[in-house]
Design an enzyme around this catalytic site. Structure first.
Site, mmCIF file in Angstrom:
data_model
loop_
_atom_site.group_PDB
_atom_site.id
_atom_site.type_symbol
_atom_site.label_atom_id
_atom_site.label_comp_id
_atom_site.label_asym_id
_atom_site.label_seq_id
_atom_site.Cartn_x
_atom_site.Cartn_y
_atom_site.Cartn_z
ATOM 1 N N GLU A 25 -0.123 -2.537 -1.337
ATOM 2 C CA GLU A 25 -1.353 -2.156 -0.625
ATOM 3 C C GLU A 25 -0.812 -0.988 0.487
ATOM 4 O OE1 GLU A 25 -4.103 -1.958 0.314
ATOM 5 O OE2 GLU A 25 -5.161 -3.690 0.587
ATOM 6 N N ASP A 73 -5.131 -4.773 7.657
ATOM 7 C CA ASP A 73 -6.001 -4.091 8.945
ATOM 8 C C ASP A 73 -6.378 -5.793 9.353
ATOM 9 O OD1 ASP A 73 -7.598 -3.416 10.752
ATOM 10 O OD2 ASP A 73 -8.783 -1.807 9.631
HETATM 11 P P1 IMP Z 1 -8.508 -5.176 5.957
HETATM 12 O O1 IMP Z 1 -9.371 -6.037 4.693
HETATM 13 O O2 IMP Z 1 -9.201 -4.904 7.087
HETATM 14 O O3 IMP Z 1 -7.272 -5.674 6.085
HETATM 15 O O4 IMP Z 1 -8.286 -3.646 5.201
HETATM 16 C C1 IMP Z 1 -7.526 -3.251 4.389
HETATM 17 C C2 IMP Z 1 -8.126 -1.972 3.550
HETATM 18 O O5 IMP Z 1 -8.967 -1.305 4.305
HETATM 19 C C3 IMP Z 1 -6.832 -1.068 3.317
HETATM 20 O O6 IMP Z 1 -6.435 -1.503 1.990
HETATM 21 C C4 IMP Z 1 -7.592 0.082 3.441
HETATM 22 O O7 IMP Z 1 -7.992 0.449 1.981
HETATM 23 C C5 IMP Z 1 -8.700 0.057 4.223
HETATM 24 N N1 IMP Z 1 -8.304 0.640 5.615
HETATM 25 C C6 IMP Z 1 -7.765 -0.144 6.787
HETATM 26 N N2 IMP Z 1 -7.520 0.275 7.590
HETATM 27 C C7 IMP Z 1 -7.555 1.906 7.344
HETATM 28 C C8 IMP Z 1 -7.071 2.946 8.051
HETATM 29 O O8 IMP Z 1 -6.752 3.122 9.203
HETATM 30 N N3 IMP Z 1 -7.296 4.144 7.214
HETATM 31 C C9 IMP Z 1 -7.807 4.155 5.974
HETATM 32 N N4 IMP Z 1 -8.164 2.873 5.309
HETATM 33 C C10 IMP Z 1 -7.968 1.705 5.742
#
Ligand code: IMP
Length: 175
Positions: free
Chosen positions: A97, A101
């Site tokens: 990954e 986030d």
């Molecule tokens: P989560 O489901 O919130 O953990 O998000 C994960 C996915 O969101 C990552 O694989 C990224 O594709 C995208 N993402 C999360 N934060 C960022 C960021 O700061 N910049 C760019 N993409 C992000």
């Protein structure tokens, strides 16, 4: 007004850390069937560097997680990239990954992969963003911890821009 980019992690620091992660993954999987499952699209640059430093045999496959588009939060919906199933039964899977986030994406992805009968599923992420209320995720291979700010570069985008930057930058959007 143009977007403002502020450097967070240099290309040099990334290179050094990627080599360490690759060594760790290699040492953990010698003699075992290993599949890297690369999460499209953001992890492609990281994965391309990582896999060239892994010195034990492996195969690769891809999954697509739902995109942010222009939104600032992920939905956590995950879909396999193609119709064909991943052939990971009995394999040690390392999910590659770009960034964890909220943890929603990786949690949904691990659950989907576990249904396919792998020997194990571990996570390798370049970045772990620290957000309040995030799902706790066990991350076996982690590049860097970062604060809760939007980042781009080294494969990561904002509305498909900035993937080509060699390092990681914080993005402040133009008003
Ligand atoms: P989560 O489901 O919130 O953990 O998000 C994960 C996915 O969101 C990552 O694989 C990224 O594709 C995208 N993402 C999360 N934060 C960022 C960021 O700061 N910049 C760019 N993409 C992000």
């Amino acid at each position: 007004m143009t977007d403002r980019l502020r450097p967070l992690i240099s290309a040099g620091r990334i290179k050094k850390r990627v080599a360490e992660l690759a060594r760790h993954i290699s040492d953990d999987h010698r003699g075992a069937p290993l599949t890297l499952v690369i999460v499209l699209k953001g992890a492609t640059v990281f994965a391309a560097d990582l896999m060239r430093r892994i010195d034990t045999p492996f195969i690769i496959d891809f999954v697509r997680a739902s995109s942010y588009g222009k939104a600032a939060r992920s939905s956590g919906a995950v879909a396999l990239a193609d119709d064909e199933k991943l052939d990971i039964a009995g394999h040690h899977v390392v999910v590659v990954e770009d960034i964890v986030d909220t943890g929603l994406t990786i949690t949904a992805l691990i659950a989907a992969l576990e249904k396919l009968g792998p020997e194990s599923v571990d996570v390798c992420t370049l970045l772990h963003k620290h957000v309040d209320g995030a799902k706790p995720v066990a991350i076996r291979y982690k590049g860097f911890d970062i604060p809760d700010e939007f980042v781009v570069g080294y494969g990561m985008d904002y509305a498909e821009k900035y993937r080509n930057l060699p390092g990681v930058f914080r993005l402040k959007l133009a008003d």
